[in-house]
Design a protein around this motif. Structure first.
Motif, short mmCIF file in Angstrom:
data_model
loop_
_atom_site.label_atom_id
_atom_site.label_comp_id
_atom_site.label_asym_id
_atom_site.label_seq_id
_atom_site.Cartn_x
_atom_site.Cartn_y
_atom_site.Cartn_z
N ASP A 191 -52.16 -7.46 -46.54
CA ASP A 191 -51.67 -8.81 -46.79
C ASP A 191 -52.51 -9.76 -45.95
O ASP A 191 -52.24 -10.00 -44.79
N GLY A 192 -53.57 -10.27 -46.56
CA GLY A 192 -54.50 -11.12 -45.82
C GLY A 192 -54.93 -12.33 -46.62
O GLY A 192 -54.48 -12.56 -47.74
N ASN A 215 -47.24 -0.14 -42.87
CA ASN A 215 -47.21 -1.37 -43.68
C ASN A 215 -46.83 -1.08 -45.12
O ASN A 215 -46.03 -1.80 -45.73
N ALA A 216 -47.43 -0.03 -45.71
CA ALA A 216 -47.14 0.33 -47.10
C ALA A 216 -45.69 0.76 -47.25
O ALA A 216 -45.01 0.35 -48.19
N SER A 217 -45.21 1.56 -46.33
CA SER A 217 -43.84 2.03 -46.41
C SER A 217 -42.84 0.87 -46.30
O SER A 217 -41.88 0.81 -47.05
N LYS A 251 -53.68 -9.60 -51.33
CA LYS A 251 -52.70 -8.63 -50.84
C LYS A 251 -52.45 -7.60 -51.92
O LYS A 251 -52.63 -7.85 -53.10
N GLY A 252 -52.04 -6.42 -51.48
CA GLY A 252 -51.73 -5.35 -52.41
C GLY A 252 -51.90 -3.99 -51.75
O GLY A 252 -52.27 -3.89 -50.59
N GLU A 303 -43.16 8.36 -44.02
CA GLU A 303 -42.64 7.12 -43.42
C GLU A 303 -41.30 6.70 -44.04
O GLU A 303 -41.04 5.52 -44.24
N GLY A 304 -40.46 7.68 -44.37
CA GLY A 304 -39.14 7.38 -44.90
C GLY A 304 -39.11 7.06 -46.39
O GLY A 304 -38.09 6.63 -46.91
N VAL A 305 -40.23 7.27 -47.09
CA VAL A 305 -40.30 7.04 -48.53
C VAL A 305 -40.60 8.36 -49.21
O VAL A 305 -41.47 9.12 -48.77
N THR A 306 -39.90 8.65 -50.30
CA THR A 306 -40.16 9.84 -51.09
C THR A 306 -41.24 9.49 -52.12
O THR A 306 -41.09 8.53 -52.87
N ILE A 307 -42.31 10.29 -52.14
CA ILE A 307 -43.42 10.08 -53.06
C ILE A 307 -43.43 11.23 -54.06
O ILE A 307 -43.36 12.40 -53.67
#
Length: 107
Positions: free
Chosen positions: A81-82, A7-9, A86-87, A58-62
């Motif tokens: 996200d509820g 979800n975050a990614s 959300k955040g 997950e495909g994101v560079t941190i």
């Protein structure tokens, strides 16, 4: 290791796609402050700093600075996200205490 949930990614990628200038990745870190002692922060990276640790999740560079890395090792970053809000949410196994909003912690 610091990791993003799916979800975050997905949310990070969505935000990055809408930026005028495409970021290199996501900066995750901590800074002094907040009601529990340290506050989490996220930002986009457009230029890598020499000492940053670089992590793929997950495909994101941190990107994480050395000081923040000590506090964030083992942390999972999720996106909620509820109905109650959300955040991004940090799930940090190093935190001994967190504030009610989850944006600050102490070790």
């Amino acid at each position: 290791m610091i990791k993003l949930t799916k979800n975050a990614s997905n949310k990070v990628k969505q935000i990055m796609e809408n930026k005028e200038k495409t970021p290199l990745g996501l900066q995750a870190g901590v800074k002094g402050g907040g009601c529990s002692g340290f506050s989490y922060y996220l930002d986009f990276v457009y230029e890598k700093q020499e000492k940053d640790r670089v992590i793929e999740s997950e495909g994101v560079t941190i990107y994480v600075d050395p000081k923040s890395y000590l506090y964030l090792m083992g942390t999972e970053i999720d996106y909620i996200d509820g109905l109650s809000g959300k955040g991004f949410k940090f799930i940090n196994p190093n935190a001994k205490r967190t504030c009610g909003c989850g944006e600050s912690f102490s070790v």
